[in-house]
Design an enzyme around this catalytic site. Structure first.
Site, PDB file in Angstrom:
ATOM      1  N   LYS A 109       0.862  -1.186   0.000  1.00 38.46           N
ATOM      2  CA  LYS A 109       0.000   0.000   0.000  1.00 38.46           C
ATOM      3  C   LYS A 109       0.890   1.224   0.000  1.00 38.46           C
ATOM      4  CE  LYS A 109      -4.537   0.618   0.240  1.00 38.46           C
ATOM      5  NZ  LYS A 109      -5.551  -0.382  -0.163  1.00 38.46           N
TER       6      LYS A 109
HETATM    7  N1  GLU Z   1      -7.187  -0.197  -3.460  1.00 36.84           N
HETATM    8  C1  GLU Z   1      -7.920  -1.391  -3.766  1.00 36.84           C
HETATM    9  C2  GLU Z   1      -8.015  -2.286  -2.549  1.00 36.84           C
HETATM   10  O1  GLU Z   1      -7.902  -1.839  -1.436  1.00 36.84           O
HETATM   11  C3  GLU Z   1      -7.406  -2.086  -5.009  1.00 36.84           C
HETATM   12  C4  GLU Z   1      -5.960  -2.485  -4.979  1.00 36.84           C
HETATM   13  C5  GLU Z   1      -5.462  -3.000  -6.328  1.00 36.84           C
HETATM   14  O2  GLU Z   1      -6.244  -3.080  -7.269  1.00 36.84           O
HETATM   15  O3  GLU Z   1      -4.270  -3.300  -6.405  1.00 36.84           O
HETATM   16  O4  GLU Z   1      -8.291  -3.453  -2.665  1.00 36.84           O
END
Ligand code: GLU
Length: 419
Positions: A109
């Site tokens: 993240k």
């Molecule tokens: N931000 C989204 C999540 O929390 C998608 C992450 C992604 O597609 O890599 O799942």
């Protein structure tokens, strides 16, 4: 939105969950410690020239939690609440999420401390390009692939892709997912998280023998996840009786005309004042009697303070970490079925995986293929989780964690400890 209580930080929640699952998996202390730590963490402080001509320093993070099952994957959020601990928790949840739906990724993240609503497009672009440059040693198409999250969108992904590609000297679309379609994005990616939430809800209703037609749905948050969840619920024949955004909520017992609300929101940049609805305070929204409550805003919404007021039959977690461990305990005691975030909102990262595969192959799929494959994975994952819950006599949340964490621990075991 309710205030975050110090003891309910996202990281505290995430670490408590690891302990819960580890207890059932009988993992060694060493394994548990490894899973509780993030593998790599980068903090960057960087200058950006603002429209005023002044230079402002921004702080951002990119964290890789675990790489046992593959390259790391996870969004980048722009929010005034971003902290290193929050990013750590979100990265950890990405690891479990990818494992629960069995796609070959670890979790990551990122985030930048800023309020995107206060920034011009030019400032957003400046922040994004500089941040991408600062974290360039962390991201790559085969190492770590960012995506949108709270406060970011396809345009931001396009700037990340362009900045990375400029440095490489050639286009590298697979370095990021959630891009616009015309530069290697995937059809159906934008809608995937919200659709996935409703595929999970529908499967839960089937399993419980409940009637989805006419079921009342309340959605907290009207961003990408909340709005598509509401739209899909409407298409599936549910009655969306209340939704909210940061300006507050709206309520209509007969069911809100969601397609019209989406148009209204596009034109007015807010859902407030949508004709035919009654204003509703955010706190009240969580306590409305309904069949399905979808927290699709942010972490720490269902806590020891708010969970006692919930009058839903089911909570379907569209956001990451919307329920604290205390809140979870209270919902369980009230016999409310909770579809946990790491399974329920995994549709986004599943479609991101499809986008990455398409980019690597330079071969693009129809939206119907994306949505059908997404539906299959969500249904299969729901049953993997539900079967685990029944077999071990544990909640769906613990089952999802057992499934996800168990798969990560297994991969680590198979690879062996280096050196
Ligand atoms: N931000 C989204 C999540 O929390 C998608 C992450 C992604 O597609 O890599 O799942």
């Amino acid at each position: 939105m309710t205030n975050i209580q110090a003891e309910d930080s996202a990281l505290t929640t995430a670490l408590t969950q690891v302990d819960q699952a580890a207890h059932h998996l009988k993992l060694s202390t060493g394994s548990v410690e490894m899973l509780k730590h993030c593998k790599r963490e980068l903090t960057v402080n960087f200058p950006v020239r603002m429209d005023s001509g002044d230079v402002r320093i921004f702080t951002g993070y990119r964290v890789h939690h675990n790489t046992s099952r593959g390259p790391t994957k996870g969004g980048i959020r722009y929010s005034p609440h971003v902290s290193l601990d929050e990013v750590r928790a979100l990265a950890m949840w990405m690891t479990w999420k990818c494992a629960v739906v069995n796609i070959p990724y670890g979790g990551a993240k990122g985030g930048v401390l800023c309020d995107p609503h206060d920034l011009s497009l030019r400032e957003l672009e400046g922040i994004t390009r500089r941040f991408t440059t600062e974290i360039t040693m962390m991201i790559s198409p085969d190492g770590d692939i960012p995506a949108p999250d709270m406060g970011t969108n396809p345009q931001v992904m396009a700037w990340i892709m362009d900045t990375y590609s400029m440095h490489k000297g050639h286009s590298v679309p697979a370095v990021v997912t959630g891009k616009p379609l015309n530069i290697g994005g995937s059809a159906g990616r934008l809608e995937a998280t919200g659709r996935g939430v409703m595929f999970a809800v529908r499967e839960a209703f089937r399993t419980m023998n409940w009637e989805l037609q006419g079921a009342s749905v309340v959605v907290q948050g009207f961003g990408n996840v909340g709005s598509v969840t509401a739209q899909t619920a409407h298409e599936m024949g549910c009655r969306v009786i209340a939704v909210s955004d940061i300006s507050g909520g709206i309520y209509d017992a007969e069911g809100i005309d969601v397609p019209k609300l989406i148009e209204y929101n596009r034109a007015n940049k807010s859902i407030a004042g949508f004709p035919g609805t009654i204003p509703q305070a955010n706190g009240q929204l969580l306590s409305l009697p309904c069949d399905v409550l979808v927290p699709a805003a942010m972490e720490n919404q269902l806590t020891r303070t708010t969970a006692p007021m919930v009058q839903a039959r089911m909570v379907a977690e569209g956001a990451n970490g919307p329920t604290t461990p205390d809140g979870d305990e209270i919902l369980r005691a009230k016999n409310i079925l909770v579809l946990p975030d790491i399974m329920c909102n995994a549709g986004g990262v599943v479609a991101s995986y499809f986008e990455w595969v398409q980019d690597l192959q330079n071969l693009f799929w129809e939206e119907s293929d994306v949505t059908l494959k997404l539906e299959r994975i969500m249904i299969r994952s729901y049953h993997d989780m539900d079967d685990t819950a029944k077999r071990m006599n544990i909640s769906l949340r613990t089952a999802a964690l057992v499934l996800g964490i168990g798969r990560v621990a297994d991969a680590h075991q198979t690879r062996g400890l280096y050196p």
